[in-house]
Write an enzyme that holds these catalytic residues in place. Sequence first.
Site, PDB file in Angstrom:
ATOM      1  N   CYS A 131      -4.253  13.282  11.891  1.00 13.53           N
ATOM      2  CA  CYS A 131      -5.052  12.696  10.819  1.00 13.53           C
ATOM      3  C   CYS A 131      -5.346  11.222  11.121  1.00 13.53           C
ATOM      4  CB  CYS A 131      -4.357  12.853   9.469  1.00 13.53           C
ATOM      5  SG  CYS A 131      -5.445  12.499   8.058  1.00 13.53           S
ATOM      6  N   ASP A 200       1.668  10.504   2.806  1.00 14.08           N
ATOM      7  CA  ASP A 200       1.061  10.390   1.467  1.00 14.08           C
ATOM      8  C   ASP A 200       2.141  10.290   0.415  1.00 14.08           C
ATOM      9  OD1 ASP A 200      -1.299  11.707   3.052  1.00 14.08           O
ATOM     10  OD2 ASP A 200      -2.090  10.822   1.205  1.00 14.08           O
TER      11      ASP A 200
HETATM   12  C1  RUB Z   1      -4.811  10.857   4.867  1.00 14.89           C
HETATM   13  C2  RUB Z   1      -3.436  11.113   5.398  1.00 14.89           C
HETATM   14  C3  RUB Z   1      -2.728   9.932   6.023  1.00 14.89           C
HETATM   15  C4  RUB Z   1      -1.854   9.250   4.956  1.00 14.89           C
HETATM   16  C5  RUB Z   1      -1.322   7.913   5.439  1.00 14.89           C
HETATM   17  O1  RUB Z   1      -5.298  11.926   4.085  1.00 14.89           O
HETATM   18  O2  RUB Z   1      -2.886  12.168   5.263  1.00 14.89           O
HETATM   19  O3  RUB Z   1      -1.874  10.370   7.048  1.00 14.89           O
HETATM   20  O4  RUB Z   1      -2.617   9.028   3.772  1.00 14.89           O
HETATM   21  O5  RUB Z   1      -2.386   7.012   5.662  1.00 14.89           O
HETATM   22  P1  RUB Z   1      -6.757  11.825   3.425  1.00 14.89           P
HETATM   23  P2  RUB Z   1      -2.153   5.420   5.603  1.00 14.89           P
HETATM   24  O6  RUB Z   1      -7.727  11.541   4.519  1.00 14.89           O
HETATM   25  O7  RUB Z   1      -6.960  13.154   2.780  1.00 14.89           O
HETATM   26  O8  RUB Z   1      -6.710  10.708   2.400  1.00 14.89           O
HETATM   27  O9  RUB Z   1      -1.097   5.115   6.607  1.00 14.89           O
HETATM   28  O10 RUB Z   1      -3.492   4.847   5.986  1.00 14.89           O
HETATM   29  O11 RUB Z   1      -1.748   5.083   4.201  1.00 14.89           O
END
Ligand code: RUB
Length: 321
Positions: A131, A200
Amino acid sequence: MTRIPSEVLRIADDIRSMRIRGAGRIARAAAEALMIAATNYSGEDLGDFTRYMEDVSRLLLSTRPTAVSLPNAVSYVMKQLRKDYRGVEDARAAVISAARSFIEHSKRAVEAISIIGSRMIKGGETIVTHCNSSAVTGILAKAWSDGKMFRVYATETRPRFQGYITARDLASKGIPVTLIPDSAAVYAMRRADLVIVGADAISSNGALVNKIGTSQIALAAKAHGVPFYVAAETYKFSPYTLIGEPIEIEEREAEEVIHPVPEGIEVRNPVFDATPAEYIDAIITEIGVISPEMAIIIITDYLGHRVSVDMLKSLEDSEPL
Ligand code: RUB
């Protein structure tokens, strides 16, 4: 009742439609929306101001259900309104100051994680990520700018392809990156030294909720003896799980998977999954590297959420945390 400003409605819509995405960015955008709402309030009644801010909070909380950074940010700001104020001006100032301090804290936390996480990369590794996590890309960018050489496998991350954002971001910094289909998790793990993913939400038992597919990467990592690290600010830890609330897994439209949806076929689109603590070797937070078993201590001792009978009883008629 004062109407919610259009800029706040736009931020809520951007979160819902994923123009603003990633748990950290979502949290900062929510804090900013609360700040804008408070700034734009033109009435003079404290009770009305509180109800208006609660409306804005409900709107923000309704946008996406899984990233706990969102309710944590909202509650960090909104708990200011439980204090006594002489009038709207004082309450507004407290809300704006809390929102600013959340945003500032969040940016500094991501920076601290970059520094700590980069120290865990020695150079020469093949690193898998999934991701698009700004905490993870921050670590990789810092390690690279410190002169460490490594390569990255980034999964596509169907159906929204956030892996492309990661790959483009790393490539723009000169970091060697290979984009692979999600189904190549085992292929990548045979060549990998390390996995780093974002979060998340992290529950009180140390389980990680992150983008769908994270758990199969963790399984593959375990099977191949590859260390699995999570980069997560402490506002990704869920106090709600401490009192028995499960983390809701968002399910989005089938059209994100296949468009048009073929007749007679059910299509499901769960967008997050849970990885149990035993698959996680370490969580890199802004206050240091911890084991997933420490999640409870982060929630209670560091974030200050304590469970008591009185508090549990009061949950029945009010917002808890
Ligand atoms: C994004 C996702 C990321 C976490 C952490 O999911 O799963 O791994 O949110 O991101 P989506 P960060 O694209 O559905 O929002 O480290 O930027 O907080």
